[in-house]
Design a protein around this motif. Structure first.
Motif, PDB file in Angstrom:
ATOM      1  N   SER A  77      -5.130  -3.722  -8.503  1.00  0.00           N
ATOM      2  CA  SER A  77      -6.164  -3.131  -8.141  1.00  0.00           C
ATOM      3  C   SER A  77      -5.350  -1.583  -7.249  1.00  0.00           C
ATOM      4  O   SER A  77      -6.880  -1.104  -7.485  1.00  0.00           O
ATOM      5  CB  SER A  77      -6.559  -3.724  -7.181  1.00  0.00           C
ATOM      6  OG  SER A  77      -5.579  -4.258  -6.093  1.00  0.00           O
ATOM      7  N   GLU A  78      -5.060  -1.621  -7.657  1.00  0.00           N
ATOM      8  CA  GLU A  78      -4.462   0.045  -7.117  1.00  0.00           C
ATOM      9  C   GLU A  78      -4.169   1.152  -7.873  1.00  0.00           C
ATOM     10  O   GLU A  78      -4.018   1.940  -7.910  1.00  0.00           O
ATOM     11  CB  GLU A  78      -3.351  -0.269  -5.690  1.00  0.00           C
ATOM     12  CG  GLU A  78      -3.457  -1.039  -4.493  1.00  0.00           C
ATOM     13  CD  GLU A  78      -2.703  -1.073  -3.857  1.00  0.00           C
ATOM     14  OE1 GLU A  78      -1.896  -0.126  -3.057  1.00  0.00           O
ATOM     15  OE2 GLU A  78      -2.801  -1.976  -3.050  1.00  0.00           O
ATOM     16  N   ALA A  79      -3.811   0.280  -9.049  1.00  0.00           N
ATOM     17  CA  ALA A  79      -3.222   1.429 -11.092  1.00  0.00           C
ATOM     18  C   ALA A  79      -4.542   2.012 -10.706  1.00  0.00           C
ATOM     19  O   ALA A  79      -5.435   1.809 -10.846  1.00  0.00           O
ATOM     20  CB  ALA A  79      -2.563   0.103 -11.321  1.00  0.00           C
ATOM     21  N   PHE A  80      -3.646   3.097 -11.844  1.00  0.00           N
ATOM     22  CA  PHE A  80      -4.066   4.187 -12.443  1.00  0.00           C
ATOM     23  C   PHE A  80      -4.328   3.162 -13.957  1.00  0.00           C
ATOM     24  O   PHE A  80      -4.179   2.277 -14.529  1.00  0.00           O
ATOM     25  CB  PHE A  80      -4.147   5.468 -12.518  1.00  0.00           C
ATOM     26  CG  PHE A  80      -3.680   5.899 -11.478  1.00  0.00           C
ATOM     27  CD1 PHE A  80      -4.862   6.835 -11.000  1.00  0.00           C
ATOM     28  CD2 PHE A  80      -2.374   6.371 -10.749  1.00  0.00           C
ATOM     29  CE1 PHE A  80      -4.641   7.215  -9.524  1.00  0.00           C
ATOM     30  CE2 PHE A  80      -2.530   6.828  -9.273  1.00  0.00           C
ATOM     31  CZ  PHE A  80      -3.764   7.630  -8.787  1.00  0.00           C
ATOM     32  N   ASP A  81      -5.796   2.959 -14.498  1.00  0.00           N
ATOM     33  CA  ASP A  81      -5.869   3.386 -15.508  1.00  0.00           C
ATOM     34  C   ASP A  81      -6.423   1.302 -16.127  1.00  0.00           C
ATOM     35  O   ASP A  81      -5.498   1.641 -17.389  1.00  0.00           O
ATOM     36  CB  ASP A  81      -4.949   3.730 -17.019  1.00  0.00           C
ATOM     37  CG  ASP A  81      -4.189   5.067 -16.906  1.00  0.00           C
ATOM     38  OD1 ASP A  81      -5.453   6.054 -17.435  1.00  0.00           O
ATOM     39  OD2 ASP A  81      -3.997   6.292 -16.697  1.00  0.00           O
ATOM     40  N   VAL A  82      -6.222   1.208 -15.487  1.00  0.00           N
ATOM     41  CA  VAL A  82      -6.491  -0.375 -15.935  1.00  0.00           C
ATOM     42  C   VAL A  82      -7.858  -0.872 -16.183  1.00  0.00           C
ATOM     43  O   VAL A  82      -9.178  -0.420 -16.024  1.00  0.00           O
ATOM     44  CB  VAL A  82      -6.634  -1.060 -14.060  1.00  0.00           C
ATOM     45  CG1 VAL A  82      -6.874  -2.595 -14.307  1.00  0.00           C
ATOM     46  CG2 VAL A  82      -5.459  -0.773 -13.295  1.00  0.00           C
TER      47      VAL A  82
END
Length: 109
Positions: A77-82
Motif C-alpha cells: 500500500s506504500e510502494a510505487f508502481d503497484v
C-alpha cells in the motif's frame, strides 16, 4: 529433489526460464537473487522481511498463491508502481504448485 520451472521477466524486459528448487525453503526473491536477475543490492534489501518492497513483482500467470499477509498488504500500500497483480517475492515460498509461474520484476524504486 523437486524443481519447478518459472519464467521471470527482469527489469530490462528480458525473459528468463529458470529451475527453482522447492526443497530448500527458498522464496521467490531468494531465487531471483541467486540467479542474479537483478543488480546486487536492488532486490531483497530488507532481507525478506516484507519491509521494503524492493522485491515487488507482478504475477502474470494463474498459479494459486497463498493469501497476502497483513505485513505484505501494508508494504504494497506504500510502494510505487503497484498493480492489481503485485506481490512481494519474499513472501512467496517455492512449492511444487508454482510450476509454470510467470512473474515480472517491478521497476526499481
Amino acid at each position: 529433489m523437486v524443481d519447478v520451472k518459472i519464467k521471470v521477466t527482469d527489469r530490462e524486459g528480458i525473459k528468463h526460464e529458470i529451475l527453482a528448487p522447492t526443497d530448500m525453503a527458498m522464496n521467490l526473491m531468494e531465487v531471483v537473487r541467486s540467479y542474479e536477475l537483478a543488480p546486487e543490492g536492488t532486490i531483497g534489501v530488507c532481507g525478506g522481511m516484507a519491509m521494503c518492497a524492493s522485491c515487488q513483482c507482478y504475477i502474470n500467470s494463474d498459479n494459486e498463491l497463498p493469501p497476502m499477509s497483513d505485513d505484505e498488504e501494508a508494504m504494497l500500500s506504500e510502494a510505487f508502481d503497484v498493480r492489481n497483480n503485485s506481490r512481494l517475492g519474499c513472501q512467496i515460498q517455492l512449492t511444487p504448485d508454482l510450476e509454470g509461474l510467470e512473474v515480472e520484476l517491478a521497476p526499481e524504486s
